[in-house]
Write a protein that holds these residues in place. Sequence first.
Motif: not given
Length: 125
Positions: A1-6, A8-12, A62-70, A73-75
Motif C-alpha cells: 500500500v505504501f509503495f503503491h501510493n508513493a 506515483p507521487f514521486v513522479g508528480f 493522471g498521466y503519472v499514475e497511468a505510467l506507474a500502472s504500465r 505497479l499493481s493495486i
Amino acid sequence: VFFHNALPFVGFGFLDNAIMIAAGTQIELSIGVVLGISTMAGKYCQIQKCLFLFSCSSSLAGYVEALASRLGLSIPDLTPKQADMWQTRLSAHLGKAIGVTIGCILGMFPLLFFGDEEEKLEEKN
C-alpha cells in the motif's frame, strides 16, 4: 500500500517542482522585466504564478499514475475490511507524503543550471 501510493507521487512531485522552477523563473524574468514591476508586485505575481503552474502540473498526475500502472505497479489486493483499517490509511498517507517529498527533492535539478548565469553577471560588473 505504501509503495503503491508513493511511486506515483514521486513522479508528480518531480514534475511539479521541475516545472515550477524552470517555467516559473522564465515567467518571472520575462514579465517582471517587461512590466518593470516592484518587489511587492513581483511577490504577488509569484504567488499567482505558483498557483497557475501547480494547476498545470496537477493535470499531469493522471498521466503519472497511468505510467506507474504500465510499469507494473499493481493495486494491492485488499479486502474492504483491510482497506478500511487505520494502518492501511496511514500507510497510504505516508506513502503519498514521502513520495511527493522525494519527488520534489529530485525535481530541483533545474537549479543546477541557474548558478552559471548569476556568476557570469557578477563577473561582468
